[in-house]
Design an enzyme around this catalytic site. Sequence first.
Site, PDB file in Angstrom:
ATOM      1  N   HIS A   2       0.789  -1.220   0.000  1.00  0.00           N
ATOM      2  CA  HIS A   2       0.000   0.000   0.000  1.00  0.00           C
ATOM      3  C   HIS A   2       0.825   1.276   0.000  1.00  0.00           C
ATOM      4  O   HIS A   2       0.282   2.363  -0.179  1.00  0.00           O
ATOM      5  CB  HIS A   2      -0.874   0.014   1.252  1.00  0.00           C
ATOM      6  CG  HIS A   2      -0.060  -0.096   2.523  1.00  0.00           C
ATOM      7  ND1 HIS A   2       0.428  -1.303   2.969  1.00  0.00           N
ATOM      8  CD2 HIS A   2       0.384   0.839   3.381  1.00  0.00           C
ATOM      9  CE1 HIS A   2       1.132  -1.089   4.083  1.00  0.00           C
ATOM     10  NE2 HIS A   2       1.118   0.191   4.349  1.00  0.00           N
ATOM     11  N   CYS A   3       2.124   1.196   0.235  1.00  0.00           N
ATOM     12  CA  CYS A   3       2.904   2.418   0.466  1.00  0.00           C
ATOM     13  C   CYS A   3       3.888   2.736  -0.652  1.00  0.00           C
ATOM     14  O   CYS A   3       3.715   3.690  -1.399  1.00  0.00           O
ATOM     15  CB  CYS A   3       3.660   2.307   1.803  1.00  0.00           C
ATOM     16  SG  CYS A   3       2.594   2.409   3.256  1.00  0.00           S
ATOM     17  N   ILE A   4       4.945   1.952  -0.753  1.00  0.00           N
ATOM     18  CA  ILE A   4       6.063   2.328  -1.616  1.00  0.00           C
ATOM     19  C   ILE A   4       5.658   2.421  -3.091  1.00  0.00           C
ATOM     20  O   ILE A   4       6.074   3.350  -3.785  1.00  0.00           O
ATOM     21  CB  ILE A   4       7.238   1.366  -1.420  1.00  0.00           C
ATOM     22  CG1 ILE A   4       7.708   1.419   0.044  1.00  0.00           C
ATOM     23  CG2 ILE A   4       8.398   1.723  -2.336  1.00  0.00           C
ATOM     24  CD1 ILE A   4       8.750   0.407   0.394  1.00  0.00           C
TER      25      ILE A   4
END
Length: 431
Positions: free
Chosen positions: A275-277
């Site tokens: 979900h982030c990088i």
Amino acid sequence: MAKLLTAGDVPFSSARLSSVAVIGMGYVGLPTALGLHADGITVLGIDHDPHRLEAIRNQNVDLIEPDRERLATSLGQDTFELTTDVARLAEADAVMVCVPTPVDSRLLPDLGPLSDACEKLVQYARAGQTFILTSTSFIGTTATMLVEPLTDRGLTVGTDVFVASSPERIDPGNVRHTQQETPRVLGGVTPRCTEMAARVIEVLALRAHRVGSPEVAEMTKLYENTFRAVNIALANEFADICADLTLDPMEVIDAASTKPYGFMPFHPGPGVGGHCIPCDPHYLLWQLRETRTAAPLVRQAMNAIAERPRRVVERVQGVLSDNGRGMAGSRILVVGVGYKPGVQDVRSSPALEIIELFTQRGAKVDYYDPLIQRVALADGTVMESAVHPEGSDWDVALLHTVQPDHDYAWVMECPMTVDATYRFDPGPAPR
């Protein structure tokens, strides 16, 4: 739920926090709700998807063990309630927005879920409430999606209602850095907003690191994940360089890690997911287009990350070629499809793109993941995990995600193996 408060009822800074509504019961919202409830706060978990809420009620969700135990305790208690009725957020002292902020196929921000959640929050907001945005987004999201529309409704931020940004710091599957042991950054619109929001955040986190504005908090989150993206891209590049020089990249990284200052180890792999990088730095790059601000290092790192699955496929093709085989017709097993070890999450997992690329080049592809029984590819194809695999069933095994506490000794029976984790150790079979 708690008695409804109005702006004139009590001095809010001294009022005890008794209830919180959490909008979005996904990988951030559910642990957040459980953390609040464990501290004796009444929690209302809100999600638009009834199937997600049913999965939570059935405990069929991916959680670390401490949160799984909390869920079992919370379910059935009157102080922990799940609903699709977003209007009920008006019952709570505070509301936390924990919805996803993905990117679309063109790597542009998909603000639909966040925009919808904030619109509903503004619609049902009442005086006396504290609103905390935890979703990662562009700089100014809190002002644009909460402060301005609340003001248009006639609510004075800092007096009638209290608004802050405190981006989540939850690492799914990580039991070494839990939410409760991790500091959180917190920036309110006014000092009073910050302190009202701190009543919530300091229940969840080790401490609240206060900053001067929501914009600083928003930029902090983008910087954290952009930092990781750039360094992962560098680690991948060094792994490729080491391969060309017949060096072991992990030996190099381990050696560099002995330096007690000025170095932080990042490890190469098959790509990044979750979900982030793969998402967050694109929110920054998207916003910088408007101001025509150059960020060449960030842009190049994200391009390299996007290309990583293709580089892995080329690496496998090279191994096949060295052994007198072509990609077409070869039997390939992708070992592990989760985006990281220990989770059942395949969002943005490089494994899915790698499988598609193998298939496009004519390979016969299967996968094995003891935690993920079924995956859907971008073209709609549904694949099921191999059952009781044996290495001799395939020509080559690609190590993508090695799930903990499972036996992988059979992989060594495969005629060819490619370790895209750079850390594979089959070890003894678990007893």
